[in-house]
Design a protein around this motif. Structure first.
Motif, PDB file in Angstrom:
ATOM      1  N   HIS A 115       0.833  -1.196   0.000  1.00  0.00           N
ATOM      2  CA  HIS A 115       0.000   0.000   0.000  1.00  0.00           C
ATOM      3  C   HIS A 115       0.872   1.252   0.000  1.00  0.00           C
ATOM      4  O   HIS A 115       2.054   1.207   0.321  1.00  0.00           O
ATOM      5  N   ILE A 116       0.267   2.362  -0.357  1.00  0.00           N
ATOM      6  CA  ILE A 116       0.952   3.652  -0.285  1.00  0.00           C
ATOM      7  C   ILE A 116       1.218   3.979   1.182  1.00  0.00           C
ATOM      8  O   ILE A 116       0.360   3.803   2.042  1.00  0.00           O
ATOM      9  N   THR A 117       2.422   4.448   1.479  1.00  0.00           N
ATOM     10  CA  THR A 117       2.760   4.836   2.849  1.00  0.00           C
ATOM     11  C   THR A 117       2.034   6.139   3.188  1.00  0.00           C
ATOM     12  O   THR A 117       2.124   7.114   2.447  1.00  0.00           O
ATOM     13  N   VAL A 118       1.309   6.137   4.294  1.00  0.00           N
ATOM     14  CA  VAL A 118       0.576   7.333   4.723  1.00  0.00           C
ATOM     15  C   VAL A 118       0.993   7.681   6.150  1.00  0.00           C
ATOM     16  O   VAL A 118       0.947   6.832   7.041  1.00  0.00           O
ATOM     17  N   CYS A 119       1.417   8.917   6.348  1.00  0.00           N
ATOM     18  CA  CYS A 119       1.812   9.403   7.675  1.00  0.00           C
ATOM     19  C   CYS A 119       0.921  10.580   8.070  1.00  0.00           C
ATOM     20  O   CYS A 119       0.372  11.268   7.205  1.00  0.00           O
ATOM     21  N   ALA A 120       0.797  10.788   9.364  1.00  0.00           N
ATOM     22  CA  ALA A 120       0.061  11.950   9.872  1.00  0.00           C
ATOM     23  C   ALA A 120       1.020  12.796  10.707  1.00  0.00           C
ATOM     24  O   ALA A 120       1.833  12.261  11.464  1.00  0.00           O
ATOM     25  N   GLY A 144       9.474   7.791  -7.239  1.00  0.00           N
ATOM     26  CA  GLY A 144       8.757   7.981  -5.985  1.00  0.00           C
ATOM     27  C   GLY A 144       8.113   9.342  -5.890  1.00  0.00           C
ATOM     28  O   GLY A 144       8.585  10.310  -6.503  1.00  0.00           O
ATOM     29  N   THR A 145       7.027   9.426  -5.145  1.00  0.00           N
ATOM     30  CA  THR A 145       6.296  10.683  -4.979  1.00  0.00           C
ATOM     31  C   THR A 145       5.981  10.908  -3.507  1.00  0.00           C
ATOM     32  O   THR A 145       5.587   9.981  -2.799  1.00  0.00           O
ATOM     33  N   ILE A 146       6.149  12.140  -3.051  1.00  0.00           N
ATOM     34  CA  ILE A 146       5.792  12.537  -1.690  1.00  0.00           C
ATOM     35  C   ILE A 146       4.781  13.670  -1.786  1.00  0.00           C
ATOM     36  O   ILE A 146       5.035  14.683  -2.445  1.00  0.00           O
ATOM     37  N   ASP A 184       0.113   8.833 -12.687  1.00  0.00           N
ATOM     38  CA  ASP A 184       1.158   7.806 -12.613  1.00  0.00           C
ATOM     39  C   ASP A 184       1.535   7.510 -11.172  1.00  0.00           C
ATOM     40  O   ASP A 184       1.727   6.356 -10.779  1.00  0.00           O
ATOM     41  N   ALA A 185       1.670   8.558 -10.377  1.00  0.00           N
ATOM     42  CA  ALA A 185       2.122   8.384  -8.998  1.00  0.00           C
ATOM     43  C   ALA A 185       1.147   7.537  -8.186  1.00  0.00           C
ATOM     44  O   ALA A 185       1.547   6.823  -7.272  1.00  0.00           O
ATOM     45  N   LEU A 186      -0.138   7.594  -8.531  1.00  0.00           N
ATOM     46  CA  LEU A 186      -1.138   6.871  -7.758  1.00  0.00           C
ATOM     47  C   LEU A 186      -1.294   5.421  -8.180  1.00  0.00           C
ATOM     48  O   LEU A 186      -1.685   4.582  -7.360  1.00  0.00           O
ATOM     49  N   VAL A 187      -0.980   5.098  -9.448  1.00  0.00           N
ATOM     50  CA  VAL A 187      -1.293   3.733  -9.903  1.00  0.00           C
ATOM     51  C   VAL A 187      -0.170   2.999 -10.621  1.00  0.00           C
ATOM     52  O   VAL A 187      -0.177   1.781 -10.674  1.00  0.00           O
ATOM     53  N   ARG A 188       0.813   3.712 -11.179  1.00  0.00           N
ATOM     54  CA  ARG A 188       1.826   3.003 -11.967  1.00  0.00           C
ATOM     55  C   ARG A 188       2.761   2.210 -11.067  1.00  0.00           C
ATOM     56  O   ARG A 188       3.134   2.652  -9.980  1.00  0.00           O
ATOM     57  N   ARG A 189       3.202   1.075 -11.554  1.00  0.00           N
ATOM     58  CA  ARG A 189       4.060   0.195 -10.767  1.00  0.00           C
ATOM     59  C   ARG A 189       5.449   0.779 -10.563  1.00  0.00           C
ATOM     60  O   ARG A 189       6.192   0.339  -9.708  1.00  0.00           O
ATOM     61  N   GLU A 190       5.828   1.771 -11.373  1.00  0.00           N
ATOM     62  CA  GLU A 190       7.179   2.325 -11.262  1.00  0.00           C
ATOM     63  C   GLU A 190       7.322   3.308 -10.108  1.00  0.00           C
ATOM     64  O   GLU A 190       8.388   3.862  -9.890  1.00  0.00           O
ATOM     65  N   PHE A 191       6.264   3.555  -9.353  1.00  0.00           N
ATOM     66  CA  PHE A 191       6.309   4.585  -8.314  1.00  0.00           C
ATOM     67  C   PHE A 191       6.167   3.991  -6.911  1.00  0.00           C
ATOM     68  O   PHE A 191       5.309   3.150  -6.665  1.00  0.00           O
ATOM     69  N   ALA A 192       7.038   4.457  -6.006  1.00  0.00           N
ATOM     70  CA  ALA A 192       6.855   4.220  -4.572  1.00  0.00           C
ATOM     71  C   ALA A 192       6.368   5.538  -3.982  1.00  0.00           C
ATOM     72  O   ALA A 192       6.970   6.581  -4.228  1.00  0.00           O
ATOM     73  N   ASN A 193       5.288   5.497  -3.228  1.00  0.00           N
ATOM     74  CA  ASN A 193       4.625   6.752  -2.878  1.00  0.00           C
ATOM     75  C   ASN A 193       4.389   6.907  -1.388  1.00  0.00           C
ATOM     76  O   ASN A 193       4.239   5.932  -0.654  1.00  0.00           O
ATOM     77  N   CYS A 194       4.323   8.169  -0.967  1.00  0.00           N
ATOM     78  CA  CYS A 194       4.026   8.485   0.427  1.00  0.00           C
ATOM     79  C   CYS A 194       3.168   9.736   0.478  1.00  0.00           C
ATOM     80  O   CYS A 194       3.452  10.718  -0.209  1.00  0.00           O
TER      81      CYS A 194
END
Length: 473
Positions: A3-8, A80-82, A296-306
């Protein structure tokens, strides 16, 4: 799939909040991942995220947990996307930039300057035989237009999509950066061009979404391979309640546009996480420029996201904070599977490098082409495909056929543009030809009049010629 990493992250109470509401806060810590949030009706909600940064957290804590792994991935060609998300005044820009991008103490430095330092530190400690280049782009989405913050003349950049390269910003400025100091000065220049305004909740409220794009390219001299990783940071403008911000006129129009695009992002998150099992669901990426760029950041396999949600601790903003927390909780359920972004073995025989291996699916595609094209044309297409990295690490016949379709569409588009240019040139030549014919006819009439007049002087002839007004074509 992960899953996408989510921080608060909760910001401390401001002096105004302490004055108006005392030291009471709406959050109760349970551990580093879970907390209880109390809304305006004193009802308790329990939330869990990958990490929770409470009021006493430091900027370096956020960077090391959230950004450092993605920085290392980018240097190793994993995109990756932040994203920072939250209400206006919650601390998104502070988390991203710190008090100042250029001048602030080490403790208060935001994500951007730390990311810059991290990129160059990772490169410095990597294999010396590998050559790295870093390029930086900056755009803002203001009133649903994508503006280049390095070139303000580019105030309506078009978003394009390629099946090979994904979402692209057509013509965006890319600045080559050689060290941290140069990068920070470039960032400062771009940030100075960003749209800001004063509201009752924020003295310098961002009136646009800002996107920072770092492109890290690796070149391996030994086997002539090239790999590229992208690190994208997104500082979203904050959601606003007009009765709290006091926005009027232009600020009100900006607030409406900001809220609309954030609603579109929420709709995309809902569509990605609420589709019925086994059934594809329409994802409304095209509803806003923001969701289109983040596609792309939300669904493409090439991205690790936070995604980091920034929140108030003050009870006066409890309803907005609860909405932000629910957004983050939904985003946690988006699945992602990051992989290395290959652009390996770019070559042609002219450049003397090695040919990448092609599997049977590539051969079948090329054989299909030979049925309709000359062998020289097929060879040329194959060479162009390889230059674009299309035949590197193929996944399936379907992938290659989609890529072939993409190349064909781009070729047709280029030919159509060339045809339009030629058509304009032909029209211009027709107008010039018509004007020349008119001038020639006028000259012939003047010559005829001169002969009839017989005794006219040269000056009188010129006056006669001037009496024929040549129209503008």
């Amino acid at each position: 799939m992960s899953h996408i990493t989510v921080c608060a992250r909760f910001r401390p109470l401001s002096s105004k909040e302490r004055r108006d509401h005392g030291d009471s806060v709406s959050v109760q810590s349970l551990d580093s991942e879970t907390f209880i949030f109390k809304d305006e009706k004193e009802e308790d909600f329990t939330f869990s995220f990958d990490r929770v940064f409470y009021q006493g957290s430091e900027q370096v804590d956020v960077y090391e947990f959230l950004a450092l792994p993605i920085v290392r991935d980018a240097v190793n060609a994993i995109n990756g996307t932040i994203i920072t998300y939250g209400q206006t005044g919650a601390g998104k820009t502070y988390s991203m930039e710190g008090p100042s991008i250029l001048e602030c103490d080490q403790q208060k430095k935001g994500l951007l300057p730390r990311v810059v330092d991290g990129l160059f530190q990772c490169i410095k400690s990597s294999d010396e035989a590998t050559k790295y280049t870093i390029k930086l782009s900056m755009v803002e989405i203001y009133m649903e237009k994508v503006r280049d913050l390095f070139d303000l003349l580019k105030d309506n950049i078009q978003i394009k999509e390629s099946k090979v390269h994904g979402i692209l910003l057509s013509g965006v400025t890319e600045v080559s950066i050689l060290d941290s100091t140069e990068a920070l000065h470039s960032l400062s220049r771009g940030i100075a061009n960003r749209a800001v305004g004063e509201t009752q909740m924020n003295m310098a409220s961002s009136r646009s979404h800002c996107v920072y794009i770092f492109t890290v390219q690796q070149e391996f001299p030994k086997d002539k391979r090239i790999r590229t990783g992208k690190l994208i940071l997104v500082d979203l403008a904050g959601s606003e309640k007009v009765e709290k911000t006091g926005a009027e006129g232009k600020l009100l129009d900006e607030a409406k546009t900001i809220n609309k695009s954030l609603s579109a992002l929420g709709n995309v998150i809902n569509a990605l996480t609420c589709s019925p099992q086994g059934r594809a669901n329409h994802i409304p990426y095209r509803d806003s420029k923001l969701t289109r760029i983040l596609q792309d950041a939300l669904v493409r396999r090439e991205f690790a996201n936070c995604i980091t949600v920034l929140l108030f601790t003050s009870p006066s903003n409890a309803s907005e904070s609860l909405s932000t927390l629910r957004f983050g909780a939904r985003a946690k359920h988006i699945k992602a599977s990051p992989r290395v972004s290959h652009n390996d073995d770019k070559y042609t025989k002219k450049h003397g490098t090695q040919s990448p291996s092609k599997d049977g699916s590539c051969e079948r595609i090329l054989n299909k082409l030979t049925e309709k094209l000359d062998i020289e044309d097929v060879n040329l297409l194959e060479e162009l495909f390889i230059l674009e990295g299309i035949f590197s690490y193929p996944n399936s016949v379907e992938d290659l056929e989609l890529t072939l379709e993409d190349v064909a569409l781009r070729t047709i588009s280029s030919l159509q543009e060339a045809l339009e240019e030629l058509t304009l040139i032909v029209e211009e030549l027709k107008i010039e030809n018509k004007a020349l014919k008119f001038r020639l006819a006028a000259a012939e009439r003047v010559d005829t009049l001169n002969k009839k007049a017989g005794g006219n002087t040269r000056m009188e002839s010129l006056k006669l010629q001037d009496s024929y007004l040549i129209p503008n074509f």
